[in-house]
Design an enzyme around this catalytic site. Structure first.
Site: not given
Ligand code: PYR
Ligand code: NAI
Length: 599
Positions: A113, A185
């Site tokens: 992530y 996600k």
């Molecule tokens: C965490 C997230 O969705 C962003 O940094 O755009």
């Protein structure tokens, strides 16, 4: 970890402890990521599924496989190489992929992530090996139906994450590489909330790109044209939503990383019609508000009294501001208009003013202040704004690294005992400030949360936990609640309930030096609490479409846990070719999606 073995909910449609139907044999089975167990296939399975001779003789446990995979992961020289290793593992053996991450959650979360996923997305076309997900082309809306029909029947998909790739994390327009944020996600939904990985669908809307590097790169895999705007763009979005509703009527739709001109507009269009959610607006708003609740408790302040400066009034900034305004109105006897006055939104030209109205987005309009108020005062510079406003809270969603300078922070600290400062821009290199500096400049007084993870900070011999304020703590639980209740809509009261459930879990409520939000390692249990709150509220609002939801809190939590997918091998049940080969071809269920991808 939440288990589902001690419950008696195995009759539930989404109960995940059942045997898995399998018609594949031999090397086809080994290359089907959702059925493959690799060296963990038992002797009996090896006989039954024609695997004899295709595997080394030592039958291993999942734990042993995790050990080996972790050792392999650890030899990868840098984070991007680790990310690529994980992608490849996911293509080979999904159970092992998820178990490995679950066992090393803190270490691996930043790999799969933010921040590393951002780098992988920016290099999508050069790293590309195997497609995953659904690609919809803005020039071919007539093919949307066919494209989306490849993922099973009406009952097979619970959750769709869709992005148009225009505003990925803080790294801007990534075009078709946006498919990877939808995939990431969804992986987080599975890890953090036990959403069944075979019942999800990642989608990218390829509407072109304004990223010049991609347009000039023949390797780029998306449409080589500028972003389409207006009617043609809206038609693709609408065709996608309508097709999703028709083909997968139960699916909850999560919009991710759409650009500023579209994110809020699309959310406003579909919120009253379908169960949908925009993570950047609502997920970020919920998690940030939960962290604010905890910080106010520590700082002994009340919501009704706060002054807050939002630095970067884009999708996330205005999403947070809206949630805070609602919270102020609810927690005091003020009107929403009065609550809005406690929020100062700053964007590139400075403080948002009425005279800028023609250039403001609809989401920014409510925050534009009277020019008269600022006559003779400097409003194009954060330091001057902080001097004037004397905020208790400063939040960064600007993508401008280091914008919270020593001067700004020290100025803020002059006027408030415990400055609440959240640099939220991702990835890490875009954070508006480094937690170490914030502590130094405020002599350990700052109450902080950051968009990407940071190690705890030591100051004067005391260790302070820096909470990660990332929507990843929130959206999985909200989605779990939406999926299990089959809510008709994701209405604002459901989001308020989710925020409160999260806020109650803040470790700082027990120890003020601890995090303002719970740690990601406990996230599955947090998701249970959030999902329970969402489901209860959906019931109250008469939005649920699922039968048999327990009334009692304890049973409700058990009911939720019983439907959460765990990364463990399940027995395989041999089925005749007809049914399962349809599945393998994508004709009879979301399982087909995985087979299609891997065969
Ligand atoms: C965490 C997230 O969705 C962003 O940094 O755009
Ligand atoms: N921690 C979390 O959970 C989340 C963090 N974010 C982060 O927030 C940042 C913004 O994301 P979005 O709102 O989706 O992007 P956006 O593009 O919609 O908003 C960014 C805003 O910042 C403004 N801005 C740019 N430079 C500025 C400057 N020098 N001074 C003041 N404002 C400036 C832009 O004009 C724009 O309005 C990204 O880095 C993203 O990763 C977003 C969503 C969730």
């Amino acid at each position: 970890m939440a288990g589902n073995k001690s419950t008696d909910f195995s009759h539930l449609p989404l109960a995940t402890n059942k045997a898995m139907e399998c018609a594949l044999t031999g090397s086809e089975l080994l290359s089907c990521t959702y059925l493959n167990k690799g060296s963990a296939f038992t002797e009996e399975e090896r006989d039954e599924f024609d695997l004899v001779g295709l595997l080394p003789s030592n039958v291993q446990t999942l734990d042993e496989q995790v050990k080996r995979a972790y050792a392999q992961f650890s030899t990868r020289p840098d984070n991007l190489a680790k990310n690529t290793f994980m992608t490849s593992l996911k293509e080979q053996n999904e159970v092992l992929y998820y178990r490995l991450i679950q066992d090393h959650l803190k270490e691996m979360f930043p790999i799969i992530y933010t921040p590393t996923e951002g780098e992988a997305i920016s290099k999508y076309s050069s790293l590309f090996r195997r497609p995953e997900g659904c690609f919809l082309n803005v020039n071919e809306p007539e093919k949307v139906e066919q494209s989306m029909s490849q993922w099973g029947g009406p009952d097979d998909i619970d959750l769709i994450v869709v992005s148009d790739g225009e505003q990925i994390l803080g790294i801007g327009d990534q075009g078709v590489g946006g498919i990877l944020i939808s995939i990431a996600k969804l992986a987080i939904y599975t890890l953090c909330a036990g959403i069944h990985p075979h019942r999800t669908l990642p989608v990218v809307l390829d509407t072109g790109t304004n990223n010049e590097d991609f347009l000039n790169d023949e390797i780029y895999l998306g449409l080589h044209q500028e972003r389409v705007r207006g009617e043609k763009y809206d038609k693709l979005v609408d065709t996608f939503v309508k097709t999703a509703r028709k083909q997968y009527p139960n699916a909850y739709i999560h919009f991710e990383d759409f650009g500023l001109p579209n994110a809020r507009r699309i959310l406003d269009e579909y919120t009253p019609k379908i169960a949908c959610f925009n993570d950047d607006v609502q997920g970020t708003g919920c998690v940030t508000l939960a962290a604010i609740y905890a910080a106010l408790k520590v700082a002994k302040l009340e919501m009704k009294d706060i002054r807050i400066v939002m630095y970067g009034a884009g999708t996330a900034g205005t999403g947070i501001a809206d949630q805070v305004a609602d919270a102020i109105a609810v927690e005091s006897d003020k009107s929403r208009e009065e609550a809005l006055k406690q929020i100062w939104c700053v964007d590139k030209p400075g403080l948002l003013l009425q005279s800028m109205k023609d250039d403001l987005t609809p989401a920014q309009h409510p925050y534009a202040r009277e020019d008269e108020e600022w006559k003779g005062k400097k409003h194009d510079n954060l330091l001057e704004i902080v001097k004037e406003v004397k905020p208790h809270i400063l939040i960064g969603t600007s993508t401008k690294p280091k914008a919270f300078t020593e001067e700004v922070v020290k100025e803020m600290a002059k006027h408030t005992e415990r400055p609440i400062i959240f640099p939220l821009s991702n990835p890490t290199k875009l954070h508006e400030a480094d937690p170490k500096d914030l502590f130094k400049w405020t002599e350990g007084k700052a109450l902080m949360a950051t968009g990407s993870p940071f190690d705890p900070v030591e100051y004067n011999g005391t260790k302070y936990v820096v909470a990660e304020c990332n929507n990843s703590t929130t959206f999985p639980g909200i989605g779990l609640g939406a999926v299990l209740s089959r809510t008709k809509l994701m209405s604002p009261p459901l989001l308020v309930a989710a925020t409160k459930a999260l806020a109650e879990q803040a470790p700082a409520l027990k120890d003020p030096n601890d995090g303002l939000l719970p740690d990601v390692t406990n996230v599955r249990e947090i998701s249970v609490k959030i999902a329970a709150a969402v489901i209860k509220k959906a019931k109250e609002e008469k939005l649920t479409q699922q039968e048999g939801i327990p009334d009692n809190d304890e049973d409700l939590e058990k009911w939720i846990r019983a439907q959460m997918w765990d990364a463990e091998y399940r027995p395989l049940k041999k089925v005749e070719h007809t049914r399962a080969s349809r599945a393998a071809k994508g004709e009879a269920g979301s399982k087909g999606k995985r087979s299609k991808k891997t065969n």
